[in-house]
Design a protein around this motif. Structure first.
Motif, mmCIF file in Angstrom:
data_model
loop_
_atom_site.group_PDB
_atom_site.id
_atom_site.type_symbol
_atom_site.label_atom_id
_atom_site.label_comp_id
_atom_site.label_asym_id
_atom_site.label_seq_id
_atom_site.Cartn_x
_atom_site.Cartn_y
_atom_site.Cartn_z
ATOM 1 N N ALA A 1 0.338 -0.992 0.092
ATOM 2 C CA ALA A 1 -0.265 0.141 0.216
ATOM 3 C C ALA A 1 0.795 1.586 -0.089
ATOM 4 N N ALA B 1 -3.082 3.190 -6.029
ATOM 5 C CA ALA B 1 -3.990 2.571 -5.608
ATOM 6 C C ALA B 1 -4.669 1.791 -6.321
ATOM 7 N N GLU B 2 -4.869 1.771 -7.190
ATOM 8 C CA GLU B 2 -5.070 1.046 -8.930
ATOM 9 C C GLU B 2 -4.685 -0.559 -8.328
ATOM 10 N N ASP B 3 -3.704 -0.547 -8.331
ATOM 11 C CA ASP B 3 -2.470 -1.853 -8.234
ATOM 12 C C ASP B 3 -2.951 -2.543 -6.976
ATOM 13 N N VAL B 4 -2.702 -1.904 -5.842
ATOM 14 C CA VAL B 4 -3.634 -2.877 -4.770
ATOM 15 C C VAL B 4 -4.510 -3.079 -5.336
ATOM 16 N N GLU B 5 -5.953 -2.381 -5.865
ATOM 17 C CA GLU B 5 -7.118 -3.157 -5.768
ATOM 18 C C GLU B 5 -7.292 -3.833 -6.946
ATOM 19 N N ASP C 1 -5.177 -7.285 -5.166
ATOM 20 C CA ASP C 1 -5.931 -7.653 -3.564
ATOM 21 C C ASP C 1 -6.983 -8.293 -4.372
ATOM 22 N N SER C 2 -7.516 -7.689 -5.966
ATOM 23 C CA SER C 2 -9.026 -8.381 -6.032
ATOM 24 C C SER C 2 -8.929 -9.721 -6.745
#
Length: 105
Positions: free
Chosen positions: A24, A29-33, A36-37
């Protein structure tokens, strides 16, 4: 005296845990999402002998220290191709801990 070395599996898991802890702060934020997804279904952790690129990034002598280090790649295997989020160099030597991460740009 020979070094006390962790197993490749142990340091690969340790590298992944470090990745999760720091993602994080080092990825968008887009890469983390995205990770994670999709990580449960498409995620991969690949360990290997460190490649030559580490010599220019850290004080690492491949020939002398190869068995003491593992390269771990963390990413997603998606239809449009692999996305690598982190390339990690981690020490197997229990008496000389070391970890360096190159994050996705």
């Amino acid at each position: 005296m020979s070094a006390r070395l962790s197993s490749i599996e142990e340091v690969s898991q340790q590298a992944y845990d470090i990745f999760l802890e720091l993602a994080a702060d080092n990825l968008t934020a887009e890469d983390v999402e995205l990770f994670d997804s999709h990580s449960e279904e498409f995620g991969f952790i690949e360990d290997s002998v460190p490649d030559d690129s580490w010599q220019s990034l850290v004080a690492y002598e491949q020939e002398a220290e190869a068995e003491h280090f593992v390269q771990v790649i963390v990413g997603l295997e998606l239809d449009q191709g692999d996305t690598v989020f982190a390339k990690i160099l981690i020490s197997r030597d229990l008496d000389a801990p070391f970890c360096h991460i190159v994050w996705k740009q």
